[in-house]
Design an enzyme around this catalytic site. Structure first.
Site, PDB file in Angstrom:
ATOM      1  N   SER A 429     -14.361 -23.713   6.304  1.00 44.81           N
ATOM      2  CA  SER A 429     -13.985 -25.071   5.917  1.00 44.81           C
ATOM      3  C   SER A 429     -12.925 -25.074   4.820  1.00 44.81           C
ATOM      4  CB  SER A 429     -15.218 -25.871   5.492  1.00 44.81           C
ATOM      5  OG  SER A 429     -16.035 -25.105   4.662  1.00 44.81           O
ATOM      6  N   HIS A 450     -13.649 -26.109  13.486  1.00 43.30           N
ATOM      7  CA  HIS A 450     -14.385 -26.647  12.345  1.00 43.30           C
ATOM      8  C   HIS A 450     -15.374 -27.708  12.820  1.00 43.30           C
ATOM      9  CE1 HIS A 450     -14.617 -29.052   8.433  1.00 43.30           C
ATOM     10  NE2 HIS A 450     -15.202 -27.908   8.204  1.00 43.30           N
ATOM     11  N   ASN A 500     -12.309 -33.903   6.035  1.00 43.55           N
ATOM     12  CA  ASN A 500     -12.750 -33.763   4.643  1.00 43.55           C
ATOM     13  C   ASN A 500     -11.699 -34.280   3.669  1.00 43.55           C
ATOM     14  OD1 ASN A 500     -15.226 -32.802   5.274  1.00 43.55           O
ATOM     15  ND2 ASN A 500     -14.716 -30.649   4.986  1.00 43.55           N
TER      16      ASN A 500
END
Ligand code: NAI
Length: 665
Positions: A429, A450, A500
């Site tokens: 990540s 991911h 993210n």
């Protein structure tokens, strides 16, 4: 004497020697059948032919079936929806189609729908206008009303007709949940009258149904009793309460309007049909429905990232090997098995594999229907502590500790063992692919996959294209992601990728507001008022505050070292997994104070919370993290649950900007 209509493009029509008419829908140039303008017009010609032939006694009945492998009719043609931009236009198209369905309903000879594959939405409404419905029991066959997911409800008299055949409880449940039913379930509630084992049996069964003049009896008397008052209103009340547990009326009005329709007119089919159109039209024209249709198209766009047939034939992933049986690796392997693949699981620590296997078994029990299927899944998930299966795998995924040197070492070994053509992927990540691939002989081979936690629940997988990753490896990775029923989003190799990166500023804004003294309940309620599936503080507690804090630090967003998030982490309060974070957790649920806040204030706070997220989405677009603004919206919706009815962060911002300009003018 056979009769045909030679000019049809989307249907084939013949009358055989026994006087049975066969209308087979097989839309030209499409892999799936849908109901659009041309197929509807051609169906009109077929119905006209049957009207004429039946008057002369030259036809005994009509059978509707499909020439496609996977669909009877998968619904209305959603591509045509965009041209229905006003309520008047929608009402006109609905009226024309309703007239056609009513003519089918009124035909003097029996009409049989012989169903194989998806029979959804408008396709199911057409089948319901027939006299007798036969479905095969094949895995590809599914029936249902997905309309609520698009912000509408069935508008081609499917509300009335489904209640007539399945009774109010079962029909309303099918329409309110949008669930796809397997043939057995559809038969059990009465949507289907007869089942046959396979599609090979459909023609014979349909022929017999026509010759025996079979008409559906409709729902039994005891089901129809529930249409009477006061039972109907009691049912409506229950349905409202159940629906409200799942969605808010202000965001998703369609199911609530459907319940209103049922409560007002449930026992009066004539008035219910009229009211169905009156209530359907404004929903169809609403912004929420337009945005939900947009979300559907975005999901189709992501599925198209996988290569088309020719390349796909060359790469068919069947075996997956996962290294690292922790939170992510264990769940990734289990998910691949649920989707029918074989997965082997490797870890330095055998106890981790054992834990992952036991977690996987509970997932299989939840996801698979029969004990036999669960058993088969258990057998397909192989504990492989020494990596014996690596050489057989089509896809190898690394999900071990987030340390560059350890990952580099592992990939050097993997590269020597994997078979040629297999996908070599990392679930990292935060590390750069370029760095991980540095010691490899062929660094262009490494791709990022991911996944998000919890793997079983989040539909998105970011496919990371490193600076050196080869395009065919990216495409093969996309093919793998679609093969396990997830949506692939191709992202550039940069900090936080897309999801993210966009999510973190929103989380940190929530931390900032909390630190400033806003109550946690108020912050979470404000996010949900905006349309988020869960508040940001509750979400961080679920993800784990250590992980949230790390992401914040990596993206240089953590608000100072003495911030409340870092402090909680230092105190070992990591959220749900330790029993306390922003909330105290008991029996898997956060303990909340029941406070209600002013709605306008919640709305204001909600906008403040999401603003950093929208800003970051703009920056990610400018930095070309993904291919387009639509890809940003798709990633944020499917990766974070961002209010689908708002159409995505960038779409939402553009809509707001347009509204502001219009108001100023
Ligand atoms: P974890 O700590 O739960 O599991 C890691 C596992 O790898 C452990 O079972 C450990 O024994 C094993 N392991 C360590 N070195 C190994 C080696 N050389 N060979 C074989 N096994 C080895 O970690 P988690 O959370 O599952 O993360 C794994 C990867 O996934 C990391 O790269 C992380 O950044 C990434 N990731 C984590 C997410 C999350 O929410 N936890 C989300 C997305 C990605």
């Amino acid at each position: 004497m056979a009769t045909t209509l030679p000019d049809l493009q989307d249907w084939r029509f013949t009358v055989d020697f026994e006087g049975i008419a066969w209308a087979v829908i097989d839309r030209k140039g499409e892999s799936m059948n849908s109901l659009g303008r041309r197929p509807s017009e051609e169906l009109g010609e077929i119905v006209k032919a049957i009207e004429d032939l039946s008057m002369r006694g030259e036809v005994k009945g009509l059978v509707l079936m499909s020439g496609k492998e996977r669909s009877f009719i998968a619904g209305a043609d959603i591509r045509e929806f965009e041209s229905f931009d006003t309520e008047a236009k929608i009402a006109e198209v609905v009226k024309e189609t309703l007239e056609l369905f009513n003519r089918i309903d009124r035909l003097s000879v029996p009409v049989v729908a012989a169903i194989h594959g998806y029979c959804l939405g408008g396709g199911l409404e057409l089948a319901l206008a027939c006299d007798w419905r036969i479905a095969d029991r094949e895995e590809a066959t599914r029936l249902g009303f997905p309309e609520v997911k698009l912000g509408i409800f069935p508008g081609l008299n499917g509300t009335v007709r489904s209640i007539q055949v399945a009774g109010p409880m079962d029909a309303m449940t099918a329409m309110l949940t949008g669930r796809m039913l397997r043939p057995n379930a559809a038969k059990a509630i009465g949507l289907v009258d007869q089942l046959v084992p396979t599609h090979h049996n459909l023609r014979w069964a349909a022929r017999k149904a026509v010759l025996q003049k079979r008409y559906s009896k409709g729902a039994p008397w005891w089901k129809r009793l529930m249409l009477k008052q006061p039972v109907r209103s009691m049912l409506a009340k229950q349905m409202r309460a159940k629906t409200a547990e799942k969605v808010r009326e202000e965001h998703y009005p369609a199911p609530f309007r459907l319940i209103d329709l049922f409560e007002r007119y449930g026992d009066d089919p004539v008035r219910m049909k009229i009211a169905e159109t009156e209530m359907f039209t404004p929903l169809m024209a609403s912004e929420a429905s337009r945005n939900l249709r947009r979300v559907f198209k975005l999901s189709e766009m992501l599925k198209d990232e996988a290569p088309k047939e020719s390349v796909k034939n060359a790469f068919k992933p069947l075996k997956v090997h996962v290294v690292g049986a922790g939170t992510m690796g264990g769940d990734i392997a289990a998910w691949c098995v649920v989707q029918g693949m074989q997965a082997s699981l490797q870890d330095l620590d055998e106890a981790q594999i054992a834990k992952a296997l036991s977690r996987a078994k509970s997932l299989f029990k939840r996801q698979l229907r029969t004990p036999l299927a669960v058993e088969a899944a258990v057998a397909r998930l192989i504990a492989d502590p020494t990596g014996k299966q690596i050489k057989h795998a089509d896809v190898v995924i690394e999900a071990i500790v987030e340390r560059l040197d350890v990952k580099q070492g592992l990939f050097q070994r993997l590269e020597k063992e994997v078979k040629p053509g297999a996908v070599l992927a990392t679930n990292t990540s935060s590390l750069r692919l370029e760095d991980i691939a540095k010691p490899l002989a062929d660094p262009g081979r490494l791709v990022g996959l991911h996944f998000f936690n919890p793997v079983a629940q989040l539909p998105l997988v970011e496919v990371v294209r490193g600076a050196q990753t080869r395009e065919d490896e990216v495409r093969k990775a996309c093919a793998f992601v679609t093969a396990i029923a997830k949506l692939p989003l191709i992202v550039k190799d940069c900090a936080g990728f897309l999801v993210n990166r966009v999510l973190a500023p929103y989380m940190m804004e929530a931390v900032r507001l909390y630190q400033q003294g806003e109550p946690r309940e108020k912050i979470d309620q404000a996010a949900m008022k905006f349309g988020m599936p869960m508040g940001p503080l509750e979400l961080m507690d679920m993800v784990g505050l250590d992980i949230a804090n790390k992401v914040g630090e990596q993206l240089h967003l953590a608000p100072g070292t003495d911030n409340v998030l870092a402090t909680l982490v230092k105190q070992g309060k990591l959220g749900k997994k330790t029993g306390e974070g922003f909330y105290v957790w008991e029996q898997g649920k956060p303990k909340r104070e029941e406070v209600s806040y002013d709605q306008a204030e919640l709305e204001r706070l909600g906008r403040e919370l999401v603003k950093p997220m929208l800003d970051e989405a703009e920056r990610a677009l400018a930095d070309h993290v993904v291919a387009s603004a639509d890809h940003v919206d798709a990633g944020v919706i499917f990766g974070t649950g961002f209010a689908p009815f708002r159409g995505g962060p960038l779409h939402y911002r553009r809509t707001q900007q347009r509204a502001a300009t219009a108001a100023a003018a």
